[in-house]
Motif scaffolding. Sequence first.
Motif, mmCIF file in Angstrom:
data_model
loop_
_atom_site.group_PDB
_atom_site.id
_atom_site.type_symbol
_atom_site.label_atom_id
_atom_site.label_comp_id
_atom_site.label_asym_id
_atom_site.label_seq_id
_atom_site.Cartn_x
_atom_site.Cartn_y
_atom_site.Cartn_z
ATOM 1 N N UNK A 48 1.678 11.463 -5.025
ATOM 2 C CA UNK A 48 0.196 10.216 -5.289
ATOM 3 C C UNK A 48 -0.256 10.245 -3.613
ATOM 4 N N UNK A 49 0.688 10.843 -2.774
ATOM 5 C CA UNK A 49 0.287 10.782 -1.477
ATOM 6 C C UNK A 49 -0.094 11.919 -0.537
ATOM 7 N N UNK A 50 -0.356 12.766 -0.250
ATOM 8 C CA UNK A 50 -1.383 13.268 0.238
ATOM 9 C C UNK A 50 -1.033 13.651 2.059
ATOM 10 N N UNK B 228 0.807 -1.151 0.165
ATOM 11 C CA UNK B 228 0.186 0.104 -0.055
ATOM 12 C C UNK B 228 0.910 1.231 -0.241
ATOM 13 N N UNK B 229 0.076 2.716 -0.608
ATOM 14 C CA UNK B 229 0.988 3.503 -0.129
ATOM 15 C C UNK B 229 1.638 3.581 0.812
ATOM 16 N N UNK B 230 0.746 3.442 1.931
ATOM 17 C CA UNK B 230 1.315 4.132 3.493
ATOM 18 C C UNK B 230 1.427 3.269 4.075
ATOM 19 N N UNK B 231 2.812 2.307 4.109
ATOM 20 C CA UNK B 231 2.587 1.489 5.245
ATOM 21 C C UNK B 231 3.756 1.608 6.486
ATOM 22 N N UNK B 232 3.329 1.208 7.684
ATOM 23 C CA UNK B 232 3.733 1.911 8.909
ATOM 24 C C UNK B 232 3.553 -0.034 9.697
ATOM 25 N N UNK C 84 -5.021 2.599 1.880
ATOM 26 C CA UNK C 84 -4.685 1.806 1.097
ATOM 27 C C UNK C 84 -4.724 2.491 -0.718
ATOM 28 N N UNK C 85 -4.362 2.431 -1.755
ATOM 29 C CA UNK C 85 -3.564 3.299 -3.021
ATOM 30 C C UNK C 85 -5.015 3.993 -3.165
ATOM 31 N N UNK C 86 -5.458 4.824 -3.499
ATOM 32 C CA UNK C 86 -6.417 5.576 -3.239
ATOM 33 C C UNK C 86 -7.552 5.904 -2.711
ATOM 34 N N UNK C 87 -7.534 5.573 -1.228
ATOM 35 C CA UNK C 87 -8.138 5.427 0.045
ATOM 36 C C UNK C 87 -7.877 6.933 0.518
ATOM 37 N N UNK C 88 -8.495 7.234 1.512
ATOM 38 C CA UNK C 88 -8.963 8.210 2.188
ATOM 39 C C UNK C 88 -8.741 7.958 3.682
ATOM 40 N N UNK C 89 -7.573 7.847 4.891
ATOM 41 C CA UNK C 89 -7.687 6.902 5.865
ATOM 42 C C UNK C 89 -7.723 8.553 6.680
ATOM 43 N N UNK C 90 -8.873 8.401 8.161
ATOM 44 C CA UNK C 90 -8.697 9.326 8.937
ATOM 45 C C UNK C 90 -8.198 8.896 9.771
ATOM 46 N N UNK C 91 -6.774 9.687 10.501
ATOM 47 C CA UNK C 91 -5.841 8.881 11.783
ATOM 48 C C UNK C 91 -6.847 10.337 12.609
ATOM 49 N N UNK C 92 -7.930 9.324 14.086
ATOM 50 C CA UNK C 92 -8.492 10.007 15.141
ATOM 51 C C UNK C 92 -7.813 9.777 16.219
ATOM 52 N N UNK D 116 8.553 2.524 7.665
ATOM 53 C CA UNK D 116 7.968 3.299 7.647
ATOM 54 C C UNK D 116 8.102 3.233 5.654
ATOM 55 N N UNK D 117 6.900 3.077 5.748
ATOM 56 C CA UNK D 117 7.302 2.820 3.930
ATOM 57 C C UNK D 117 6.025 3.842 2.858
ATOM 58 N N UNK D 118 6.990 4.997 2.238
ATOM 59 C CA UNK D 118 5.525 5.829 1.484
ATOM 60 C C UNK D 118 5.908 5.926 0.210
ATOM 61 N N UNK D 119 4.816 5.349 -0.714
ATOM 62 C CA UNK D 119 4.712 5.025 -1.928
ATOM 63 C C UNK D 119 5.690 4.054 -2.236
ATOM 64 N N UNK D 120 6.072 2.718 -1.726
ATOM 65 C CA UNK D 120 7.315 2.127 -1.791
ATOM 66 C C UNK D 120 8.665 2.476 -1.019
ATOM 67 N N UNK D 121 9.057 3.534 -0.722
ATOM 68 C CA UNK D 121 10.024 3.857 -0.259
ATOM 69 C C UNK D 121 10.292 3.970 1.092
ATOM 70 N N UNK D 122 11.250 3.711 1.511
ATOM 71 C CA UNK D 122 11.371 3.505 2.793
ATOM 72 C C UNK D 122 11.966 4.918 3.285
#
Length: 347
Positions: free
Chosen positions: A163-165, A11-15, A36-44, A69-75
């Motif tokens: 790709x990740x906001x 996934x684009x964000x993986x922790x 997951x790709x193309x989704x919005x996750x709320x960290x509440x 911690x990986x963002x868009x596949x990168x550490x």
Amino acid sequence: MSHPLSPTTSPPVRVRGLRKTFGSGPVLDGVDLDVAAGTVLALLGPNGAGKTTTVRVLATLLRPDAGEVRVAGHDVVREPDAVRRRVGLVGQHAALDEVLGARQNLVMFGRLHHLGRREAGRRADAMLERFGLADVGDRPVRQFSGGMRRRLDLAAGLLVAPPVLLLDEPTTGLDPQARLEVWGAVRGLADQGVTTLLTTQHLEEADRLADDVAVLDGGRVVARGTPDELKAAIGGDRIDVVVAEGRRAEAARLVAAALGVDVEEPAARPDLVTAPVTDRAAALTAVVRALDAAGLPPVDVGLRRPTLDEAYLRITGRPAEPPDGAAPDPAPAPDGARPARATGVAA
Ligand SMILES: Nc1ncnc2c1ncn2[C@@H]1O[C@H](COP(=O)(O)OP(=O)(O)O)[C@@H](O)[C@H]1O
Ligand SMILES: [Mg+2]
């Protein structure tokens, strides 16, 4: 430039197992999180839960003590430049030049990200259009309302088309109208496939914007699911019934019988009975009728959403879920049933 060995399904964000300690103790104590790709996750999470800390680690502004911690596949630790090129960050506090116009701010931002003058200008115009700011592009930012500013923030965050906001409390401090404007803008981005992690203290915001919600508390993700799953776990709307003091026990029995649910009698209020409801109108009618018929007319009756405190109490009162290492995708659940998630809020 994806590495031949990099998993395309990541996934684009993986922790995984993220830890961060400041002086006095751990703020993040083993956070697991996927977006997951193309989704919005709320960290509440409540104030001080570590939401901003998490965002800062994802944005490479803060180094994790431990974890992957990986963002868009990168550490984020080994490839910070690659991460920075792929992530847009909109912080809690606007980094805008007050004197410059909106368009000038965007062009400057683009130039800082190594865009050519013409390309920066082209993108600035496209962003002003997209966020409904084209007519005010030349106005100095100091004349902007809160909502216009935050939309300009979003425009800046997206100028380089990441790709990740990451959005850190994008509507904190905004009035309701401005909040709606920002919600519209964020939803629009999600519809275009931008993977978004936003932090918020507001259940309603998570409900409106997010495909998935993760609740951060005590340094860990203590609940995870869709907004509907979360609300189901919290128990939906509440009815408050205020009666004459000394008659609460009697009222509690009547309300429980009328609604067919367990009621609560808060310790701090000797005159209040509170209960979860599913059908607001029916519940209100049933309660008032039952109390009237028993010669115990309520002093006050009100329907409300659960408070954030109640939500956290419910959620954090549960035992911690096992870490999410199982199949990522739940099978679609039949109507009314909760999907069997690896780490669902439905414990
Ligand atoms: N740079 C720092 N130095 C020391 N403590 C910090 C720092 N950044 C955050 N903290 C502490 O970490 C905790 C979590 O902060 P933060 O991530 O900002 O929470 P949230 O964004 O959820 O409100 C707070 O107790 C805060 O005081
Ligand atoms: Mg914060």
